[in-house]
Design a protein around this motif. Structure first.
Motif, short mmCIF file in Angstrom:
data_model
loop_
_atom_site.label_atom_id
_atom_site.label_comp_id
_atom_site.label_asym_id
_atom_site.label_seq_id
_atom_site.Cartn_x
_atom_site.Cartn_y
_atom_site.Cartn_z
N ALA A 6 20.80 70.20 -33.06
CA ALA A 6 20.67 71.65 -32.91
C ALA A 6 19.87 72.22 -34.09
O ALA A 6 19.00 73.07 -33.89
N GLN A 9 16.21 71.39 -33.63
CA GLN A 9 15.56 72.13 -32.55
C GLN A 9 15.38 73.62 -32.84
O GLN A 9 14.43 74.23 -32.37
N CYS A 10 16.28 74.19 -33.61
CA CYS A 10 16.14 75.63 -33.87
C CYS A 10 15.57 75.92 -35.26
O CYS A 10 15.28 77.07 -35.56
N TYR A 38 26.60 71.57 -29.03
CA TYR A 38 25.70 72.71 -28.86
C TYR A 38 24.97 72.59 -27.53
O TYR A 38 24.44 71.55 -27.18
N ARG A 39 24.93 73.70 -26.82
CA ARG A 39 24.24 73.77 -25.53
C ARG A 39 22.99 74.65 -25.71
O ARG A 39 22.79 75.27 -26.75
N GLU A 40 22.18 74.68 -24.70
CA GLU A 40 20.94 75.47 -24.75
C GLU A 40 21.23 76.93 -25.08
O GLU A 40 20.49 77.55 -25.85
N GLN A 41 22.29 77.47 -24.54
CA GLN A 41 22.67 78.86 -24.82
C GLN A 41 22.94 79.06 -26.32
O GLN A 41 22.57 80.08 -26.89
N LEU A 43 21.57 77.34 -28.73
CA LEU A 43 20.27 77.28 -29.41
C LEU A 43 19.55 78.63 -29.29
O LEU A 43 18.91 79.07 -30.26
N HIS A 44 19.64 79.27 -28.15
CA HIS A 44 19.03 80.60 -27.99
C HIS A 44 19.63 81.58 -28.98
O HIS A 44 18.91 82.35 -29.62
N ARG A 47 18.36 80.75 -32.52
CA ARG A 47 16.98 81.20 -32.71
C ARG A 47 16.93 82.72 -32.84
O ARG A 47 16.16 83.26 -33.64
#
Length: 130
Positions: A6, A9-10, A38-41, A43-44, A47
């Protein structure tokens, strides 16, 4: 994904992500072994927080902005109000910095910068003699 992935990626340090979790800004799921998931949500959100902090918003402002980000029934006026208040703070700080710059520029100009001990910069920093 785990916290290392995570973070990669962020673009945030894992320590910052843990801090955001500690203060309740993000709440990743947990695997059976207790590790963060950690899920995509998530990470959003990370960010979003990274960009908000990069623009100088306080943690409290980020908390408000994040709640508005998650609220699909939000009024853009609420978001604008937070951003406008922050912009006014930035404008005030810029004016303060300009004043400091002018004062320091004047002191540097007044200082001869030679071998003599007389120095208007030191005298100003020392303040008036009582």
């Amino acid at each position: 994904m785990n916290i290392s992935e995570a973070a990669r990626q962020c673009g945030l340090p894992a320590k910052t992500i843990r801090y955001y979790e500690e203060i309740g800004l993000v709440m990743p799921g947990r695997l059976a072994n207790g590790y963060r998931d950690y899920r995509e949500q998530d990470l959003h959100k990370l960010r979003f927080l990274q960009r908000s902090r990069g623009l100088g918003f306080s943690i409290d402002d980020c908390r408000l902005l994040l709640s508005l980000y998650e609220d699909r029934n939000r009024a853009s006026a609420d978001v604008r109000q937070i951003a406008k208040a922050h912009l006014e703070d930035i404008d005030r700080k810029i004016e303060e910095l300009k004043s400091l710059q002018a004062t320091l520029r004047q002191l540097v100009h007044q200082c001869h910068g030679d071998d003599r001990p007389d120095c208007p910069i030191i005298e100003d920093l020392a303040g008036p003699v009582s």
